[in-house]
Write an enzyme that holds these catalytic residues in place. Structure first.
Site, PDB file in Angstrom:
ATOM      1  N   SER A  93     -13.464  25.037   3.163  1.00 16.28           N
ATOM      2  CA  SER A  93     -14.344  24.032   3.751  1.00 16.28           C
ATOM      3  C   SER A  93     -15.664  23.928   2.976  1.00 16.28           C
ATOM      4  CB  SER A  93     -14.565  24.365   5.232  1.00 16.28           C
ATOM      5  OG  SER A  93     -15.103  23.266   5.919  1.00 16.28           O
ATOM      6  N   ASP A 194      -5.826  18.146   9.665  1.00 17.00           N
ATOM      7  CA  ASP A 194      -7.118  18.829   9.664  1.00 17.00           C
ATOM      8  C   ASP A 194      -8.059  18.033  10.560  1.00 17.00           C
ATOM      9  OD1 ASP A 194      -9.724  19.740   9.040  1.00 17.00           O
ATOM     10  OD2 ASP A 194      -9.125  20.280   7.005  1.00 17.00           O
ATOM     11  N   HIS A 224      -7.386  23.114  10.060  1.00 10.11           N
ATOM     12  CA  HIS A 224      -8.478  23.292   9.104  1.00 10.11           C
ATOM     13  C   HIS A 224      -8.609  24.729   8.586  1.00 10.11           C
ATOM     14  CE1 HIS A 224     -12.147  22.487   6.985  1.00 10.11           C
ATOM     15  NE2 HIS A 224     -12.802  23.390   7.687  1.00 10.11           N
TER      16      HIS A 224
END
Length: 259
Positions: A93, A194, A224
């Protein structure tokens, strides 16, 4: 302030090939700890730092910004470079964005980049409201634990501090402009399902980097935080294979250790 359970940084002294793992926004090293352990068991020197303002309480993060988070991973990278002959960077991320900036800034000192569901932009109306909203409202709802695997949970904040989110938005804009400077081999793994980072972020990154050795893998069973999800083992194995292909000494070390 005591750390949340599992939020401790992780370091392992292994061989001459090193990897720096960067965790995500409002998350902690816990989300990448199994990945770090997997690579450490296979002979790598591993660094998984705790980013400033993370791993304690959201109020602490309110006082930090992207400069603090980036300075931490940059410092860890420099330490790894002193210790290792080859260094790789990886991240989840926002950690992916941190890894990409390290790659853009350090060039040939980094041998390869691995990113999992990398973030490139703060999306929606929230992004445009942040400059003003952060002075009126302190937090918004959290983004932690977007995981499909039952019983798996991410150690992270249940609220997003808006001052930090505003800084994150500025950081994404900065990194986006630096993506053409990324030339290293790249492995990008992303989850089609996600709920935090849309597919557009990965597509944007892939379209802007200058790397020619690029592989994209879809993580069909995960959300995610894929490093704690159904596809975790695949992430670990694929990243180790990627590093092994680019670091021939890794296999030789393993043979020597095995013999």
């Amino acid at each position: 302030m005591p750390l949340l359970p599992g939020a401790e940084p992780f370091r392992h002294e292994g061989g001459e090939v090193g990897v720096l793992l960067c965790h995500g926004f409002t998350g902690s090293p816990q989300s990448l700890r199994p990945w770090a352990g997997y690579l450490a068991e296979r002979g790598l020197t591993v660094s998984l730092p705790l980013l400033p303002g993370h791993g304690t309480r959201w109020e602490d993060m309110q006082l930090t910004g992207w400069q603090d988070w980036y300075a931490e991973v940059d410092r860890e990278l420099r330490a790894l470079r002193e210790r290792c002959t080859q260094v790789f960077v990886a991240g989840l991320s926002m950690g992916g964005a941190l890894a990409l900036r390290l790659a853009a800034k350090h060039g040939d000192a980094i041998s390869g980049v691995v990113v999992v569901n990398p973030a490139n932009k703060v999306h929606g109306l929230t992004a445009y409201a942040l400059p003003v909203a952060r002075h009126l409202v302190r937090t918004t709802k959290g983004i932690a634990s977007d995981i499909a695997l039952p019983g798996s949970a991410e150690v992270g904040y249940d609220k997003v501090p808006l001052h930090a989110a505003h800084s994150l938005r500025r950081f994404f804009q900065l990194v986006d402009g630096e993506l053409p400077q990324v030339t290293q081999p790249m492995l990008l793994l992303r989850s089609p399902q996600d709920h935090v980072v849309p597919p557009a972020d990965s597509a944007r990154i892939l379209s802007r980097i200058s790397s020619t050795d690029v592989r994209e893998i879809l993580l069909e069973q995960s959300y995610h935080v894929a490093t704690l999800d159904h596809d975790a083992d695949r992430i670990f194995a694929e990243s180790f294979a990627f590093i092994g292909r680019l670091a021939p000494s890794l296999g030789k070390e393993g043979t020597a250790a095995g013999g």
